[in-house]
Design an enzyme around this catalytic site. Structure first.
Site, PDB file in Angstrom:
ATOM      1  N   ASP A  42       0.880  -1.175   0.000  1.00 39.87           N
ATOM      2  CA  ASP A  42       0.000   0.000   0.000  1.00 39.87           C
ATOM      3  C   ASP A  42       0.919   1.227   0.000  1.00 39.87           C
ATOM      4  OD1 ASP A  42      -2.462   1.546   0.358  1.00 39.87           O
ATOM      5  OD2 ASP A  42      -1.796   1.899   2.398  1.00 39.87           O
ATOM      6  N   SER A  43       0.317   2.380  -0.176  1.00 39.35           N
ATOM      7  CA  SER A  43       1.099   3.614  -0.097  1.00 39.35           C
ATOM      8  C   SER A  43       1.642   3.827   1.321  1.00 39.35           C
ATOM      9  CB  SER A  43       0.219   4.802  -0.486  1.00 39.35           C
ATOM     10  OG  SER A  43      -0.943   4.814   0.327  1.00 39.35           O
ATOM     11  N   TYR A  97      -0.952   8.120  -2.457  1.00 37.69           N
ATOM     12  CA  TYR A  97      -1.105   7.778  -3.870  1.00 37.69           C
ATOM     13  C   TYR A  97      -2.396   8.407  -4.420  1.00 37.69           C
ATOM     14  CZ  TYR A  97       2.392   3.901  -3.853  1.00 37.69           C
ATOM     15  OH  TYR A  97       3.527   3.126  -3.796  1.00 37.69           O
ATOM     16  N   GLY A  98      -3.350   8.644  -3.531  1.00 35.81           N
ATOM     17  CA  GLY A  98      -4.713   8.980  -3.951  1.00 35.81           C
ATOM     18  C   GLY A  98      -4.868  10.288  -4.698  1.00 35.81           C
ATOM     19  N   CYS A 124      -4.205  -1.572  -1.890  1.00 36.35           N
ATOM     20  CA  CYS A 124      -4.468  -0.140  -2.091  1.00 36.35           C
ATOM     21  C   CYS A 124      -5.421  -0.022  -3.266  1.00 36.35           C
ATOM     22  CB  CYS A 124      -3.144   0.567  -2.398  1.00 36.35           C
ATOM     23  SG  CYS A 124      -3.327   2.294  -2.880  1.00 36.35           S
ATOM     24  N   ASN A 125      -6.537   0.651  -3.059  1.00 35.39           N
ATOM     25  CA  ASN A 125      -7.523   0.795  -4.129  1.00 35.39           C
ATOM     26  C   ASN A 125      -6.993   1.658  -5.268  1.00 35.39           C
ATOM     27  OD1 ASN A 125     -10.455  -0.210  -3.127  1.00 35.39           O
ATOM     28  ND2 ASN A 125      -9.193   0.404  -1.409  1.00 35.39           N
ATOM     29  N   THR A 126      -6.232   2.692  -4.932  1.00 36.84           N
ATOM     30  CA  THR A 126      -5.728   3.592  -5.966  1.00 36.84           C
ATOM     31  C   THR A 126      -4.756   2.833  -6.876  1.00 36.84           C
ATOM     32  OG1 THR A 126      -5.818   5.293  -4.241  1.00 36.84           O
ATOM     33  CG2 THR A 126      -4.786   5.894  -6.325  1.00 36.84           C
ATOM     34  N   GLU A 141      -5.581   8.331   9.800  1.00 41.29           N
ATOM     35  CA  GLU A 141      -4.189   8.305  10.278  1.00 41.29           C
ATOM     36  C   GLU A 141      -4.041   9.085  11.578  1.00 41.29           C
ATOM     37  OE1 GLU A 141      -1.050   8.775   7.513  1.00 41.29           O
ATOM     38  OE2 GLU A 141      -1.885   7.264   6.170  1.00 41.29           O
ATOM     39  N   CYS A 184     -11.385   2.402  -0.093  1.00 36.88           N
ATOM     40  CA  CYS A 184     -10.041   2.839   0.285  1.00 36.88           C
ATOM     41  C   CYS A 184      -9.698   2.050   1.537  1.00 36.88           C
ATOM     42  CB  CYS A 184     -10.021   4.339   0.566  1.00 36.88           C
ATOM     43  SG  CYS A 184      -8.465   4.905   1.296  1.00 36.88           S
ATOM     44  N   THR A 185      -8.488   1.516   1.582  1.00 40.38           N
ATOM     45  CA  THR A 185      -8.141   0.624   2.695  1.00 40.38           C
ATOM     46  C   THR A 185      -7.967   1.369   4.019  1.00 40.38           C
ATOM     47  OG1 THR A 185      -5.857   0.668   1.885  1.00 40.38           O
ATOM     48  CG2 THR A 185      -7.204  -1.243   1.293  1.00 40.38           C
ATOM     49  N   HIS A 186      -8.014   2.712   3.979  1.00 46.78           N
ATOM     50  CA  HIS A 186      -8.020   3.488   5.226  1.00 46.78           C
ATOM     51  C   HIS A 186      -9.426   3.558   5.850  1.00 46.78           C
ATOM     52  CE1 HIS A 186      -4.083   5.063   4.059  1.00 46.78           C
ATOM     53  NE2 HIS A 186      -4.007   5.729   5.196  1.00 46.78           N
TER      54      HIS A 186
HETATM   55  N1  DGL Z   1      -5.015   3.252   1.129  1.00 52.23           N
HETATM   56  C1  DGL Z   1      -5.064   3.932  -0.152  1.00 52.23           C
HETATM   57  C2  DGL Z   1      -6.174   3.347  -1.042  1.00 52.23           C
HETATM   58  O1  DGL Z   1      -6.778   2.316  -0.712  1.00 52.23           O
HETATM   59  C3  DGL Z   1      -5.295   5.419  -0.004  1.00 52.23           C
HETATM   60  C4  DGL Z   1      -4.236   6.210   0.687  1.00 52.23           C
HETATM   61  C5  DGL Z   1      -3.466   7.107  -0.263  1.00 52.23           C
HETATM   62  O2  DGL Z   1      -4.017   8.057  -0.809  1.00 52.23           O
HETATM   63  O3  DGL Z   1      -2.284   6.819  -0.464  1.00 52.23           O
HETATM   64  O4  DGL Z   1      -6.438   3.891  -2.080  1.00 52.23           O
END
Ligand code: DGL
Length: 280
Positions: free
Chosen positions: A12-13, A44-45, A75-77, A156, A187-189
């Site tokens: 992930d990022s 990354y988003g 990571c979804n992005t 976070e 988004c995994t957050h």
């Molecule tokens: N966890 C990332 C996702 O699932 C988002 C966090 C980021 O923007 O890096 O897209």
């Protein structure tokens, strides 16, 4: 070719993919996991598709050079922009590559009454991977989407169910009122904000793709005869910047402190290793 003894690579990022590690640990207690949080390049988003793809290839190249038997894009992005390219190479190497979007879509389709909402980073929503896949699976579905970039910072910071989190959730999600019956946390957050999101959209099914992603990994490993049958799995964490922050913030995502950590640098060799395979 991968062997049963190699770890599963997850990236992930930063810390978000730890929600996927948590589900993997429960589903696959025998397996070793090698996690890479690209904390030097988070987020990354907000980045362009080309940049996310380049970052993802570099991370994947590093994990593959260390030796992994499957690659989970936590990571979804990165799944939105890099999954197809990563799969091309993974297939050549006999390494299954699993993203978080398809499992989330399957989980949503299993419960929806016909209207699915998707929330994610700007990149994930702009990329349209969720909408395209949902519509491909069921053209009659209504799909609504919204980018919720502040959710990443709130998760976070640990401000996940206080007045601030609820106010932000209400503002992002008010257009969904009376709309979707099911909402994909794309988004995994976002699973950390589950309660605040549920408060903004009472009665809506919230879909967190971590569990369904872990089930997809179980199936993929089993199909290739790569499941480890015994032993107690270990997890190691590679980070590209600020190990202490990763451990402190990661605690909330994983439920325990993510350790041991190792600080690494990603370089052109990692990118070249991957790109060479794509070109061949
Ligand atoms: N966890 C990332 C996702 O699932 C988002 C966090 C980021 O923007 O890096 O897209």
């Amino acid at each position: 070719m991968p062997t049963q003894e190699l770890p599963i690579g997850v990236f992930d990022s930063g810390v978000g993919g730890l929600t996927v590690v948590r589900a993997l640990r429960e589903a696959l207690p025998n397996e070793d996991i090698l996690y890479l949080g690209d904390t030097a390049r988070v987020p990354y988003g907000t980045r362009s598709s080309a940049t996310v793809e380049r970052y993802a290839q570099r991370v994947a190249g590093h994990l593959v050079r260390r030796g992994i038997k499957a690659l989970v894009v936590g990571c979804n992005t990165a799944t939105t922009y890099a999954l197809d390219g990563l799969r091309t190479v993974g297939t050549q190497r006999g390494i299954p590559v699993i993203g978080v979007i398809e499992p989330g879509v399957d989980a949503a389709l299993a419960v929806t009454g016909g209207h699915v909402g998707v929330i994610g980073t700007e990149g994930t929503i702009r990329g349209g991977a969720y909408s395209n896949l949902l519509k491909a699976r069921n053209p009659d579905l209504t799909v609504s989407t919204a980018a919720c970039p502040l959710f990443v910072s709130l998760a976070e910071e640990g401000w996940v169910d206080d007045d601030i989190a609820r106010a932000v959730a209400a503002r992002y999600l008010s257009p969904f009122a009376g709309g979707p019956d099911t909402l994909i946390l794309g988004c995994t957050h976002y699973p950390l904000l589950f309660d605040a999101i549920a408060h903004a959209l009472p009665g809506v099914h919230l879909v967190d793709s971590a569990t369904s992603t872990a089930q997809t990994v179980v199936r993929a490993l089993s199909e290739q005869g790569l499941l480890k049958q015994q032993g107690v799995g270990t997890t190691r964490y590679l980070v590209t910047d600020n190990e202490r922050r990763f451990r402190d913030t990661g605690l909330r995502f994983l439920g325990t402190t993510p350790q041991p950590t190792e600080l690494i640098d990603l370089d052109d060799v990692d990118q070249a290793a991957w790109a060479a395979e794509v070109a061949s």
